[in-house]
Design an enzyme around this catalytic site. Structure first.
Site, PDB file in Angstrom:
ATOM      1  N   CYS A 133      27.956 -28.568 -16.248  1.00 30.52           N
ATOM      2  CA  CYS A 133      28.737 -29.759 -16.544  1.00 30.52           C
ATOM      3  C   CYS A 133      29.038 -30.486 -15.246  1.00 30.52           C
ATOM      4  O   CYS A 133      28.935 -29.909 -14.166  1.00 30.52           O
ATOM      5  CB  CYS A 133      30.080 -29.401 -17.184  1.00 30.52           C
ATOM      6  SG  CYS A 133      29.942 -28.740 -18.852  1.00 30.52           S
ATOM      7  N   GLY A 152      24.334 -32.127 -16.845  1.00 35.93           N
ATOM      8  CA  GLY A 152      24.550 -31.952 -18.276  1.00 35.93           C
ATOM      9  C   GLY A 152      24.005 -33.133 -19.041  1.00 35.93           C
ATOM     10  O   GLY A 152      24.356 -34.275 -18.738  1.00 35.93           O
ATOM     11  N   ASN A 167      34.519 -28.164 -15.699  1.00 34.98           N
ATOM     12  CA  ASN A 167      33.214 -27.563 -15.405  1.00 34.98           C
ATOM     13  C   ASN A 167      33.464 -26.094 -15.096  1.00 34.98           C
ATOM     14  O   ASN A 167      34.240 -25.770 -14.198  1.00 34.98           O
ATOM     15  CB  ASN A 167      32.593 -28.277 -14.197  1.00 34.98           C
ATOM     16  CG  ASN A 167      31.294 -27.649 -13.714  1.00 34.98           C
ATOM     17  OD1 ASN A 167      30.920 -27.815 -12.563  1.00 34.98           O
ATOM     18  ND2 ASN A 167      30.595 -26.929 -14.562  1.00 34.98           N
ATOM     19  N   GLY A 168      32.774 -25.206 -15.829  1.00 33.95           N
ATOM     20  CA  GLY A 168      32.929 -23.763 -15.617  1.00 33.95           C
ATOM     21  C   GLY A 168      33.217 -23.060 -16.923  1.00 33.95           C
ATOM     22  O   GLY A 168      33.214 -23.690 -17.991  1.00 33.95           O
ATOM     23  N   TYR A 194      19.353 -24.553  -7.234  1.00 40.16           N
ATOM     24  CA  TYR A 194      18.813 -25.274  -8.384  1.00 40.16           C
ATOM     25  C   TYR A 194      19.670 -26.434  -8.898  1.00 40.16           C
ATOM     26  O   TYR A 194      19.164 -27.525  -9.115  1.00 40.16           O
ATOM     27  CB  TYR A 194      18.569 -24.281  -9.528  1.00 40.16           C
ATOM     28  CG  TYR A 194      18.154 -24.936 -10.827  1.00 40.16           C
ATOM     29  CD1 TYR A 194      16.888 -25.500 -10.979  1.00 40.16           C
ATOM     30  CD2 TYR A 194      19.034 -25.005 -11.899  1.00 40.16           C
ATOM     31  CE1 TYR A 194      16.511 -26.100 -12.163  1.00 40.16           C
ATOM     32  CE2 TYR A 194      18.668 -25.608 -13.084  1.00 40.16           C
ATOM     33  CZ  TYR A 194      17.402 -26.154 -13.209  1.00 40.16           C
ATOM     34  OH  TYR A 194      17.033 -26.755 -14.377  1.00 40.16           O
TER      35      TYR A 194
END
Ligand code: SF4
Length: 476
Positions: free
Chosen positions: A7, A35, A110-111, A257
């Site tokens: 995200c 995302g 996010n997480g 990545y």
């Protein structure tokens, strides 16, 4: 590579701005790689929260009409999502907005919390009613509960943070404040910047600050909360650090990545880390080859590093079709074509008759790697030496990244030699675990998906669909 991203969060605060939704739109556009499932924007129009969110890419969800219809304001936040906890239902789309006795709260996350189910049980037993299956709603609930007991939103957030375990980078808004929070391990990135007009922006990655003309100021410290006041635009944010300290564990896979190569994370250039990974691979796994080729996008930087270190020429040997988006209908099992062939095309003049060093960022199940190697072989390559700019994936992630369970990860069941044979490579080398510090410059980090050592703990129920399972248990 078939790992989905996680995200991205974004927020902006300053003087009254009629085009503030458009600014968030630009920030989210820069974070789209994090995302692609859904996105949303909430504008704070003098304490009234106006939101628009839906499934789709930022450019699909926000047309010119949608953006023009959103009000101006002094603050706004936004989110791009790939659902990792709680699935992809519409009710999980963020930012979430909650109204409580002392005001409104909008929050983007996010997480993944590792204790989200326990907290949800606790809240439900005390009468809470949830509308989504996302751990983000649990975070909202915990903060609003604290808010009822405390004199300020700052105290409420700091109080709620005592209960959270796992990964959370948050950007949230009350009526008058924009608040950015990073969990005490620092799993997911979060930084902020300042614009020439004195307004501030907070974002998952610095590339989103660039997109709105904000100069990078710094990353949030793990455990830090920053509070920006909309009532005093241009004033510096106030930093709260009572949750700072202790061992930090930023996600090493952000460098390999997820993050965009033009981003800085914790002061370290993502592009430079990838180039260093390529250099390390060239030293550890040399190959007698004619050309170095990277798999677009995140294999390209490491391929440049491999070529520079080895002296083997770097070439563009694979071209990515930039227009294969979310709406692309993947071929069915029975059809001859596959997604890899549509997404990637080999450059025959570069590959034919050559011994090729192919650089990719990871191997998950092995099926994508097999198809890419087939593609290059069909273009006439004589030999293919695959070098991977990450260690082998052997374990799932519980901190916000959709990495499969062990039974689906080829490296959890096979050695490098066996994988090379299974995917059709002439040789295979993974980035050594002990090189991660040299690659990133980080001395303390999370590498649990490679080594199984989870710095933020493991959920009591580690199954990926634990939220849905629990809900079906409750209703049956
Ligand atoms: Fe990142 Fe892997 Fe740790 Fe997840 S388990 S936070 S992907 S390093």
């Amino acid at each position: 590579m078939s790992i989905h991203e996680e995200c991205g969060v974004f927020g902006i605060v300053g003087n009254a701005n009629p085009g503030i939704a458009r600014e968030v739109y630009h920030g989210l556009y820069a974070l789209q790689h994090r995302g692609q499932e859904s996105c949303g924007i909430v504008v704070n129009d003098d304490g009234v929260f106006i939101s628009h969110k839906d499934r789709g890419l930022v450019g699909e969800v926000f047309s010119e009409n949608e953006l023009s219809a959103m009000p101006g304001g002094r603050m706004a936040i936004g989110h791009v999502r790939y659902g990792t906890t709680g699935g992809g239902s519409r009710s999980n789309i963020q930012p979430m907005v909650v109204a409580h006795k002392k005001g409104n709260l909008a929050l983007a996350h996010n997480g993944n919390l590792t204790n989200a189910l326990e907290l949800r049980d606790y809240l439900e037993l005390s009468g809470a009613i949830f509308h989504s299956t996302s751990d983000t709603e649990t975070i909202c609930y915990m903060i609003t509960r604290e808010r009822l007991k405390t004199p300020s939103i700052e105290q409420a957030v700091l109080g709620a943070m005592r209960y959270f375990t796992g990964a959370y980078s948050l950007v949230m808004m009350s009526a008058t404040k924009l608040i950015a929070v990073r969990d005490r391990k620092g799993f997911r990135p979060l930084c902020y910047g300042k614009r020439p007009d004195g307004s501030f922006a907070a974002a998952s990655e610095s590339c989103a600050l660039d997109a709105v003309g904000a100069s990078f100021v710094r990353d949030l410290l793990p455990g830090e909360m920053l509070v920006f006041s909309a009532d005093d635009p241009g004033s510096e944010p106030v930093s709260y650090r009572m949750h700072c300290g202790g061992k930090i564990s930023p996600c090493i896979f952000e460098y390999i990545y997820f993050a965009r190569p033009d981003s800085l994370i914790d002061g370290i250039s993502v592009h430079e880390t990838r180039v260093r990974a390529g250099r390390i691979l060239a030293r550890e796994f040399p190959a007698n080859a004619d050309v170095v080729v990277g798999v677009p996008d995140s294999g390209l930087d490491a391929a440049i590093g491999y070529a520079a270190e080895s002296g083997i020429p770097y070439e563009i040997g694979l071209v990515k079709n930039k227009y294969v988006g979310r709406s692309f209908i993947a071929p069915s099992e029975g059809e001859r074509s596959d997604t890899v062939r549509i997404k990637l095309s080999p450059v025959r003049s570069v590959l034919a008759g050559k011994s090729v060093v192919l650089i990719d960022d990871s191997i998950v199940r092995g099926t994508t790697s097999r198809r890419i190697i087939d593609l290059i072989r069909e273009a006439g390559a004589r030999e293919i030496h695959l070098r991977v700019s990450a260690p082998p994936f052997r374990h799932p992630c519980y901190y916000g990244v959709d990495i499969d369970s062990e039974e689906h990860l080829i490296a959890s069941r096979h050695s490098a030699e066996e994988i090379a044979e299974l995917i059709g490579a002439d040789s295979l080398g993974f980035l050594p675990m002990e090189s991660l510090t040299e690659m990133s410059g980080c001395v303390s980090y999370c590498s649990a998906c490679f080594d199984g050592e989870y710095p933020g703990g493991v959920p009591a129920d580690p199954r990926k669909d634990r939220f849905e399972r629990r809900l079906s248990e409750v209703t049956t």
